[in-house]
Design an enzyme around this catalytic site. Structure first.
Site, PDB file in Angstrom:
ATOM      1  N   HIS A  95      23.992  26.398 -36.977  1.00 36.40           N
ATOM      2  CA  HIS A  95      23.379  25.805 -37.420  1.00 36.40           C
ATOM      3  C   HIS A  95      22.512  24.308 -37.092  1.00 36.40           C
ATOM      4  O   HIS A  95      21.471  23.988 -37.507  1.00 36.40           O
ATOM      5  CB  HIS A  95      23.775  25.658 -38.797  1.00 36.40           C
ATOM      6  N   HIS A 244      32.656  34.443 -33.264  1.00 31.74           N
ATOM      7  CA  HIS A 244      31.142  33.272 -33.708  1.00 31.74           C
ATOM      8  C   HIS A 244      30.380  32.348 -32.536  1.00 31.74           C
ATOM      9  O   HIS A 244      29.685  31.436 -32.810  1.00 31.74           O
ATOM     10  CB  HIS A 244      31.463  32.740 -34.909  1.00 31.74           C
TER      11      HIS A 244
END
Length: 267
Positions: A95, A244
């Site tokens: 993000h 991730h």
């Protein structure tokens, strides 16, 4: 790491390599420059590589005021100005992509010819993820919510570098920064709908590469391919992996893709 104080905010950074196009590496929230330890030497062979920690993410973890992507983008641009960097490719993870797009939107294609985002959830936030974001903003629930994200990001593996990054590095950030990060991320999805829509709203389009391993959602890759067919500047590429963190799990593959992209937007 060196430190520049920009409008009262200490920003930690380092510079590796002296020749080639400049890459600026920035992490997601509650991460720091160590996320790039494995890709840094690979990228620095042919690039000047600058790693920059967000405010409150370096040696000094406290902040004077709240902040989000707008302030993060301003910090990076001021750092580039202070270092005399006139042209660069921002490379963000997770993000940190919201701030990356703010940087890209504020600067011309002559200064930022393209951007790389790594493992950023491109679709609208699904309910379970939103609930985790909200739980982490609750002082009674935040540790359990964070652990659910950690487990998801680890992808059922026992990858030592990823486990260390989660348990030692990301876990070192306190409740305030985790709560801030989740509030900012929730608000970004509520504002834009998805990163695809945020990228489509750039005032001046330019190439953007998305390099990702997670999530393994149904049709996730197909949605990106469909978007790319309508928007040829968008270049998605799945990196085989379970976690991730392709910078830690697949550094050679990721570095090669970043270099290929940087060459394609260079001059």
């Amino acid at each position: 790491m060196e430190t520049l104080v920009l409008d009262g905010n200490p920003i930690d950074y380092d510079v590796t390599g002296t020749t080639g196009p400049t890459l600026v590496l920035v992490s997601g929230w509650c991460q720091d420059h160590r996320l790039f330890d494995h890709v840094l030497p690979l990228l620095a062979e042919n690039h000047r590589v600058i790693r920059a920690d967000w405010r409150g993410h370096g040696a000094v973890r406290s902040v004077e005021a709240d902040f989000g992507p707008a302030e993060q983008a301003a910090d990076v641009i001021k750092l580039m100005d202070a270092l005399g960097v006139d042209r660069f490719v921002p490379v963000s993870t997770s993000h940190g992509g919201w701030a990356n797009m703010e940087i890209t939107d504020r600067l011309s294609p002559e200064r930022v010819p393209g951007s790389v985002v790594i493992d950023w959830i491109m679709v609208e936030a699904w309910p379970e993820f939103v609930q985790d974001l909200r739980d982490i903003q609750d002082p009674e629930l935040w540790l359990a919510g964070r652990q659910r994200l950690f487990d998801f990001w680890l992808g059922g593996t026992a990858h030592p570098a990823v486990a260390r990054h989660l348990d030692d590095e990301m876990a070192s950030f306190d409740f305030d920064m985790w709560a801030r990060s989740c509030r900012v991320i929730e608000n970004a999805y509520a504002t834009w709908g998805s990163p695809l829509r945020r990228m489509a709203a750039l005032k001046v389009q330019r190439p953007i590469a998305h390099l990702f391993s997670q999530p393994s959602l149904p049709d996730y890759e197909a949605v990106q391919r469909e978007f790319a067919s309508a928007n040829p500047w968008f270049r998605p590429h799945r990196i085989p992996g379970q976690t991730h963190f392709p910078t830690l799990e697949s550094p050679a593959v990721l570095a090669g893709l970043v270099e290929k992209f940087a060459a394609s937007v260079g001059r």
